[in-house]
Design an enzyme around this catalytic site. Structure first.
Site: not given
Ligand code: IPM
Ligand code: MN
Length: 372
Positions: A142, A189, A221, A245, A249
């Site tokens: 990042y 990884k 993975d 990240d 999700d």
């Molecule tokens: C998160 C979001 C952020 C990230 C984005 C909005 C930059 O997806 O907080 O998980 O990738 O960290």
């Molecule tokens: Mn995110």
């Protein structure tokens, strides 16, 4: 307790979900006799429109001088669909994380018993899921050097980590594991990436000073698969920025809606609290966005300042809304309740709750002992 809280509503549904979290904090102030002062400031696409930059100087200053930041959401379609945009809303969030030194992002993934049927995964797979992701937040790909060749045909992003960056979050993750079920899984990884091999070396060494914690390793993975196949095997997951990240999700799917998961971003001097979901622009202003992730982020804020009973009161009010099905349409397609109504219900139940001190099975604890 007196707290100065910076409110950064941001884009999309950010303002409407944040408003519900503030209602809940105000209910906590009233019920437990605290005094919180809120100051709002722009960030993200809205700040670009207003000030030309995604993180205006004054917003950053406010955050630096506050005890905590409560963040809404960030991102707008006009930037998502324009890879040539020079200024992007997300840069505001990244700059904020970096400037405030928020190196540790804590994302609890827990299944609410009342929602077990809402998950796309089978009940027997998800029941008992209770893990927390420690995602490194201010390093890695990042923040590494970004390059685009002059003719625009070759690009790269550097993934760099130092021992120092790895060890400061590793210690937090080990401490959390020690207070929980004593298992820590490093997700990396290391079969391919040099940076991951450094993570393994540093984390293994630190593990020696936490002999009671059982440390294991998973390639990312495989971890992505295991989180779906057998999520209850995890206790604390430690990982670098981008892997964290992605798997967070994925983790959010287990509980049935991404609208449920809160997060805390912690550094040595500052702390910020935000839902893990995005700005969901399609829902903006429609009063359908789920405010629970934002409300639970406020609960994490309370917890961070040692207000555990207060955090628990928020969590039990959230549980009551789930139990009574006072939820937004993402959790019940037939629901006639909107963001605002759900927020009111939860806030009112903090004030009226007669069982704030009564921690029973239905209360999903966000207390220090249970989340981290
Ligand atoms: C998160 C979001 C952020 C990230 C984005 C909005 C930059 O997806 O907080 O998980 O990738 O960290
Ligand atoms: Mn995110």
């Amino acid at each position: 307790m007196n707290l100065k809280i910076a409110l950064l509503p941001g884009d999309g549904i950010g303002p409407e979900v944040l408003r519900q979290a503030v209602k809940c904090l105000q209910a906590v102030e009233e019920t437990f006799d605290h005094s919180f002062v809120y100051t709002e400031a722009p960030v993200g696409a809205i700040a670009i429109d207003k000030n030309g930059v995604p993180l205006p100087e004054d917003t950053l200053k406010l955050c630096k001088h506050s005890d905590a930041v409560l963040f809404g959401a960030i991102g707008a379609p006009k930037y998502d669909n324009d890879p040539n945009a020079k200024v992007r809303p997300e840069q505001g969030l990244l700059q904020l994380r970096s400037e405030l030194g928020l190196f540790s992002n804590i994302r609890p993934v827990k299944v609410f018993p009342t929602l077990i049927a809402k998950s796309p995964l089978k009940k027997e797979i998800i029941s008992g899921t209770d893990f927390v992701i420690y995602r490194e937040l201010t390093g890695g790909i990042y923040f590494g050097e970004k390059k685009l060749s002059e003719d625009g045909t070759v690009a790269s992003d550097l993934c760099e980590y130092s021992e120092k960056e790895i060890s400061r979050i590793a210690h937090l993750a080990f401490k959390a594991a020690k207070a929980r079920r004593k298992k820590l899984t490093l997700v990396d990884k290391a079969n391919v990436l040099e940076s991951s091999r450094l993570w393994r070396k540093v984390v293994t060494k630190i593990g020696e000073s936490y002999p009671e914690v059982n440390l294991d390793y998973l390639f990312v993975d495989n971890a992505a698969m295991q989180i779906i196949l057998n999520p209850s095997q995890f206790d604390v997951i430690l990982t670098e920025n981008m892997f964290g990240d992605i798997i967070s999700d994925e983790g959010s799917v287990i509980g049935g809606s991404i609208g449920l998961l809160p997060s805390a971003s912690i550094g040595n001097d500052h702390a910020m609290f935000e839902p893990i979901h995005g700005s969901y622009p399609q829902a903006k202003g429609k009063d359908i966005a789920n405010p629970i992730a934002s409300i639970l982020s406020a609960a994490m804020l309370l917890d961070h300042f040692g207000l555990n009973e207060e955090a628990m009161a928020v969590v039990s009010a959230v549980n009551k809304s789930l139990k009574k099905n006072i939820v937004t349409p993402d959790l019940n397609a037939e629901s006639k309740y909107g963001t605002d109504h759900v927020g009111d219900f939860i806030a009112n139940n903090i004030v009226d709750s007669d069982d704030n001190l009564n921690i029973n099975d239905e209360n999903i604890g966000l207390g220090k002992s249970t989340i981290i």
